[in-house]
Design an enzyme around this catalytic site. Structure first.
Site, PDB file in Angstrom:
ATOM      1  N   HIS A   1       0.833  -0.944   0.068  1.00  0.00           N
ATOM      2  CA  HIS A   1      -0.089   0.264  -0.007  1.00  0.00           C
ATOM      3  C   HIS A   1       0.794   1.082  -0.144  1.00  0.00           C
ATOM      4  CE1 HIS A   1      -3.840  -1.951   0.690  1.00  0.00           C
ATOM      5  NE2 HIS A   1      -3.481  -2.608   1.316  1.00  0.00           N
TER       6      HIS A   1
ATOM      7  N   CYS B   1      -0.672   2.066  -5.296  1.00  0.00           N
ATOM      8  CA  CYS B   1      -1.282   3.355  -5.622  1.00  0.00           C
ATOM      9  C   CYS B   1      -0.366   4.145  -5.848  1.00  0.00           C
ATOM     10  CB  CYS B   1      -2.349   3.683  -4.554  1.00  0.00           C
ATOM     11  SG  CYS B   1      -3.669   2.426  -4.288  1.00  0.00           S
TER      12      CYS B   1
END
Length: 276
Positions: A155, A197
């Site tokens: 992440h 991301c």
């Protein structure tokens, strides 16, 4: 008959590839590339991040198939999903709901596991700034003739990647580590791949030469999962990984097909000149 024809074509391609490699060996005496390494890092803990473990194990299996041995792979897994009590398939990890391929399997060597997967240890691996008691199996023993694949998944956000939801590595940290590697002659070329991301922001600060970087998403974009496994109750693979496998398969198939076809005609042409 169809199977025999495919087998014959495969043997032909293998033969032509071998001839190509042998011929290039005489033409590239000045080529300094001598060895390949891989650093594969999953930075996520917890069951709901199962797909990140599957991502990195997919790369682990791929680089081994391409001939990089475990002695030249640094595998860092922040959690052990194969032994998680919620895993209804103990000792197994899958990246597809059909469960055809167990990515974990019996033949796996994890170099850094659990709380060993930290920003500090990752930087130490890259820069070779280890304590003297650290074993060779945990070291990236590269030199200026080494090509290195570095793959990271987890992440992240704008210019950072989280390690175990406890700390972060920034684009500056990675850029500075690569600069140290270049100064110390620890690589010839680096392929840096990151699946998170806003992934491309992680290589925004790179300033060292001979580095190719690829990210799964741009600034302001998310990196989504592809599909879920009903039995496991969560996503098992990232969208980029799912399509990347298909694209790479067709790319390598057509590349080797036309390349070997070209080499075949080149050999025929060369022999015809010699005979003439």
């Amino acid at each position: 008959m169809k199977s025999s024809a495919i087998h014959a074509l495969s043997l032909l391609f293998l033969l032509l590839s071998t001839l190509l490699i042998n011929s290039l060996a005489f033409q590239t005496n000045n080529n300094t590339h001598t060895n390949n390494w891989a650093v594969l890092v999953c930075t996520s803990r917890f069951w709901f991040n199962y797909r990140h473990i599957a991502n990195v194990l997919g790369f682990y299996r791929t680089v081994k198939k391409f001939g990089i041995p475990d002695s030249q792979i640094i595998l860092m897994l922040a959690d052990d999903m194969s032994c998680n009590p919620r895993n209804i398939y103990p000792g197994s990890i899958f990246n597809n709901e059909n469960h055809k391929l167990n990515l974990y399997g019996d033949n796996i060597e994890v170099d850094y596991r659990g709380y060993e997967v930290t920003v500090e240890n990752f930087i130490r691996v890259l820069t070779d700034r280890h304590d003297e008691n650290v074993s060779r199996s945990k070291r990236l023993l590269t030199d200026d003739r080494s090509n290195i694949l570095i793959y990271m998944t987890g992440h992240g956000g704008d210019e950072f990647l989280k390690f175990q939801d406890a700390e972060e590595i920034s684009s500056h940290d990675i850029a500075d580590a690569f600069a140290q590697m270049h100064t110390k002659g620890r690589y010839r070329e680096i392929l840096f791949m990151v699946d998170t991301c806003q992934a491309t922001t992680l290589y925004k600060r790179f300033y060292s030469p001979n580095i190719i970087a690829i990210g799964s998403s741009s600034l302001g974009e998310n990196s989504y999962s592809h599909h879920s496994d009903v039995d496991l109750g969560l996503a098992v693979i990232e969208r980029k990984q799912w399509y990347q496998r298909k694209v790479l398969f067709f790319f390598f198939f057509f590349f080797f097909f036309f390349f070997n076809l070209y080499m075949l005609f080149s050999l025929i042409f060369s022999f015809s000149i010699i005979i003439y």
